[in-house]
Design a protein around this motif. Sequence first.
Motif, PDB file in Angstrom:
ATOM      1  N   VAL A  95     -22.098  34.604  -5.378  1.00 23.39           N
ATOM      2  CA  VAL A  95     -22.662  36.163  -4.645  1.00 23.39           C
ATOM      3  C   VAL A  95     -24.068  36.072  -4.923  1.00 23.39           C
ATOM      4  N   PRO A  96     -24.606  35.930  -5.774  1.00 28.42           N
ATOM      5  CA  PRO A  96     -25.875  36.058  -6.239  1.00 28.42           C
ATOM      6  C   PRO A  96     -26.794  35.189  -5.171  1.00 28.42           C
ATOM      7  N   LEU A  97     -26.260  33.911  -5.162  1.00 28.80           N
ATOM      8  CA  LEU A  97     -26.778  33.072  -4.314  1.00 28.80           C
ATOM      9  C   LEU A  97     -26.749  33.296  -2.807  1.00 28.80           C
ATOM     10  N   VAL A  98     -25.531  33.944  -2.527  1.00 24.76           N
ATOM     11  CA  VAL A  98     -25.732  34.332  -0.958  1.00 24.76           C
ATOM     12  C   VAL A  98     -26.673  35.514  -0.861  1.00 24.76           C
ATOM     13  N   LYS A  99     -27.055  36.331  -1.818  1.00 21.42           N
ATOM     14  CA  LYS A  99     -27.840  37.641  -1.566  1.00 21.42           C
ATOM     15  C   LYS A  99     -29.074  36.953  -1.683  1.00 21.42           C
ATOM     16  N   LEU A 100     -29.381  36.104  -2.599  1.00 21.30           N
ATOM     17  CA  LEU A 100     -30.949  35.263  -2.661  1.00 21.30           C
ATOM     18  C   LEU A 100     -31.332  34.703  -1.311  1.00 21.30           C
ATOM     19  N   GLY A 101     -30.129  34.315  -0.385  1.00 23.02           N
ATOM     20  CA  GLY A 101     -30.321  33.931   0.696  1.00 23.02           C
ATOM     21  C   GLY A 101     -31.156  34.811   1.704  1.00 23.02           C
ATOM     22  N   LEU A 117     -25.487  38.014   8.387  1.00 20.87           N
ATOM     23  CA  LEU A 117     -23.977  37.592   8.105  1.00 20.87           C
ATOM     24  C   LEU A 117     -23.525  36.333   8.638  1.00 20.87           C
ATOM     25  N   TRP A 118     -23.725  36.360  10.053  1.00 18.88           N
ATOM     26  CA  TRP A 118     -23.279  35.077  10.772  1.00 18.88           C
ATOM     27  C   TRP A 118     -24.053  33.886  10.439  1.00 18.88           C
ATOM     28  N   SER A 119     -25.441  34.189  10.280  1.00 12.67           N
ATOM     29  CA  SER A 119     -26.103  32.887   9.816  1.00 12.67           C
ATOM     30  C   SER A 119     -25.920  32.475   8.486  1.00 12.67           C
ATOM     31  N   VAL A 120     -25.682  33.346   7.561  1.00 14.83           N
ATOM     32  CA  VAL A 120     -25.182  32.716   6.356  1.00 14.83           C
ATOM     33  C   VAL A 120     -23.884  31.970   6.349  1.00 14.83           C
ATOM     34  N   ILE A 121     -22.748  32.767   6.916  1.00 15.51           N
ATOM     35  CA  ILE A 121     -21.538  32.222   7.280  1.00 15.51           C
ATOM     36  C   ILE A 121     -21.503  30.726   7.593  1.00 15.51           C
ATOM     37  N   ALA A 122     -22.390  30.526   8.824  1.00 13.88           N
ATOM     38  CA  ALA A 122     -22.507  29.223   9.502  1.00 13.88           C
ATOM     39  C   ALA A 122     -23.097  28.205   8.464  1.00 13.88           C
ATOM     40  N   LEU A 123     -24.270  28.693   7.982  1.00 11.01           N
ATOM     41  CA  LEU A 123     -24.742  27.625   6.959  1.00 11.01           C
ATOM     42  C   LEU A 123     -24.217  27.239   5.725  1.00 11.01           C
ATOM     43  N   ARG A 124     -23.594  28.252   5.016  1.00 13.66           N
ATOM     44  CA  ARG A 124     -22.710  27.836   3.617  1.00 13.66           C
ATOM     45  C   ARG A 124     -21.711  27.054   4.249  1.00 13.66           C
ATOM     46  N   ALA A 181     -25.504  31.248  17.837  1.00 16.80           N
ATOM     47  CA  ALA A 181     -26.306  30.734  19.211  1.00 16.80           C
ATOM     48  C   ALA A 181     -26.534  32.001  20.223  1.00 16.80           C
ATOM     49  N   ASN A 182     -25.522  33.047  20.058  1.00 11.96           N
ATOM     50  CA  ASN A 182     -26.065  34.260  20.829  1.00 11.96           C
ATOM     51  C   ASN A 182     -27.056  35.176  19.982  1.00 11.96           C
ATOM     52  N   GLU A 183     -26.913  35.077  18.831  1.00 13.00           N
ATOM     53  CA  GLU A 183     -27.751  35.952  17.844  1.00 13.00           C
ATOM     54  C   GLU A 183     -28.980  35.629  17.541  1.00 13.00           C
ATOM     55  N   GLY A 184     -28.954  34.216  17.120  1.00 15.19           N
ATOM     56  CA  GLY A 184     -30.243  33.669  16.850  1.00 15.19           C
ATOM     57  C   GLY A 184     -29.906  33.392  15.010  1.00 15.19           C
ATOM     58  N   PHE A 185     -30.574  32.412  14.708  1.00 15.45           N
ATOM     59  CA  PHE A 185     -30.453  31.962  13.240  1.00 15.45           C
ATOM     60  C   PHE A 185     -31.308  32.823  12.238  1.00 15.45           C
ATOM     61  N   ALA A 186     -30.936  33.649  11.227  1.00 18.19           N
ATOM     62  CA  ALA A 186     -31.910  34.254  10.480  1.00 18.19           C
ATOM     63  C   ALA A 186     -31.403  34.512   9.062  1.00 18.19           C
ATOM     64  N   VAL A 187     -32.006  33.406   8.094  1.00 17.85           N
ATOM     65  CA  VAL A 187     -31.936  33.150   6.875  1.00 17.85           C
ATOM     66  C   VAL A 187     -33.319  33.030   6.281  1.00 17.85           C
ATOM     67  N   TRP A 217     -31.278  28.531  -1.039  1.00 19.87           N
ATOM     68  CA  TRP A 217     -30.362  29.233  -1.964  1.00 19.87           C
ATOM     69  C   TRP A 217     -28.775  29.076  -1.286  1.00 19.87           C
ATOM     70  N   ILE A 218     -28.704  29.103   0.104  1.00 21.45           N
ATOM     71  CA  ILE A 218     -27.562  29.021   0.446  1.00 21.45           C
ATOM     72  C   ILE A 218     -26.932  27.646   0.593  1.00 21.45           C
ATOM     73  N   VAL A 219     -27.688  26.749   1.003  1.00 18.11           N
ATOM     74  CA  VAL A 219     -27.706  25.313   0.851  1.00 18.11           C
ATOM     75  C   VAL A 219     -27.110  24.923  -0.533  1.00 18.11           C
ATOM     76  N   PHE A 220     -27.856  25.211  -1.497  1.00 18.89           N
ATOM     77  CA  PHE A 220     -27.429  25.189  -2.993  1.00 18.89           C
ATOM     78  C   PHE A 220     -26.029  25.324  -3.363  1.00 18.89           C
ATOM     79  N   ASP A 221     -25.737  26.780  -2.893  1.00 21.89           N
ATOM     80  CA  ASP A 221     -24.584  27.180  -3.100  1.00 21.89           C
ATOM     81  C   ASP A 221     -23.393  26.478  -2.471  1.00 21.89           C
ATOM     82  N   GLY A 222     -23.555  26.138  -1.131  1.00 22.10           N
ATOM     83  CA  GLY A 222     -22.654  25.642  -0.568  1.00 22.10           C
ATOM     84  C   GLY A 222     -22.411  24.149  -0.739  1.00 22.10           C
TER      85      GLY A 222
END
Length: 292
Positions: free
Chosen positions: A22-28, A32-39, A194-200, A205-210
């Motif tokens: 959770v801390p790493l997700v928040k640091l990203g 929401l959908w950008s984090v879900i996709a990347l992680r 793809a509809n909303e655009g990528f925003a992280v 941090w998300i890459v390290f977590d995943g």
Amino acid sequence: MSDHRKGLVLTTIGGLALSFDVPLVKLGDGELWSVIALRSLVTCAAAIVLWLLAGYFSKRRPVLVPGRAGLLAGLCYGLSTMTFLGAVFLTATANVVFIVAFTPMFAALFGWLVLKEVPSLSTVLTMVAMAAGVALIVAGGLEAGGLLGDLLAALTSALLAGAITIARKTRSDMGFVPLVATALPALIGLAMVANEGFAVAAPVWIVFDGAVMIPLAFWCLATGPRYLSGPEVGMFYLLETILAPIWVWMIFSEVPAAQTVAGGAILVSALILHSAWQMRAKGQSAHRSIHT
């Protein structure tokens, strides 16, 4: 190193790694959908690499998804990734980890309904106490406007328990299923991005977590039961429940509400007492079998 000590080391590492999720997700600092996709995409890629390496270094490559049971469990795991991250974005961290800690009791309930395993009196009492703790947390979320996040956390708990029940019913090797199942949230997340655009803001941090922390946590916690009893392994899952709110408090100054702390204390105390009781009962049973 003895098998028991090896199990303790593995499950400690797994629990600690999971507590940083959770801390790493928040640091990203992303949508929401950008984090879900990347992680999810990174975790799925890491799982495939680990699977290929496992096949290269051993004579027998582990099963990636064991048949229909694996697909069904994978669906539960994949959906739980989305509900968990949704909960992280919509309610306090302490609410999420405390409510998800109810997973063992959902598993006991599903085991009763599906596997016809009648729970012991201690398990029933634990379920009642934990349900009271969850109700207290959800009531606080209702007052604070985080009810949807609390409900998503409860759904995450039920989905994880469903996957555990499927694995227990079929006795299949599900070691890689939780990791590979991230393909589902990855695809859905990519479609939404793809509809909303990528925003992280800080994707590293998300890459390290995943890529590192999630595979490490799942592998260690999945391997631990080879050397430890179920109740002992369950105790180390509590590391995330206890430590994640502390990390978030230290990094983001996110202070949990009084009702959340009270409900969490009930949940953690009930789980610790239940696990201690199970370990004591198992120890007495083993002692009797030796003398007979």
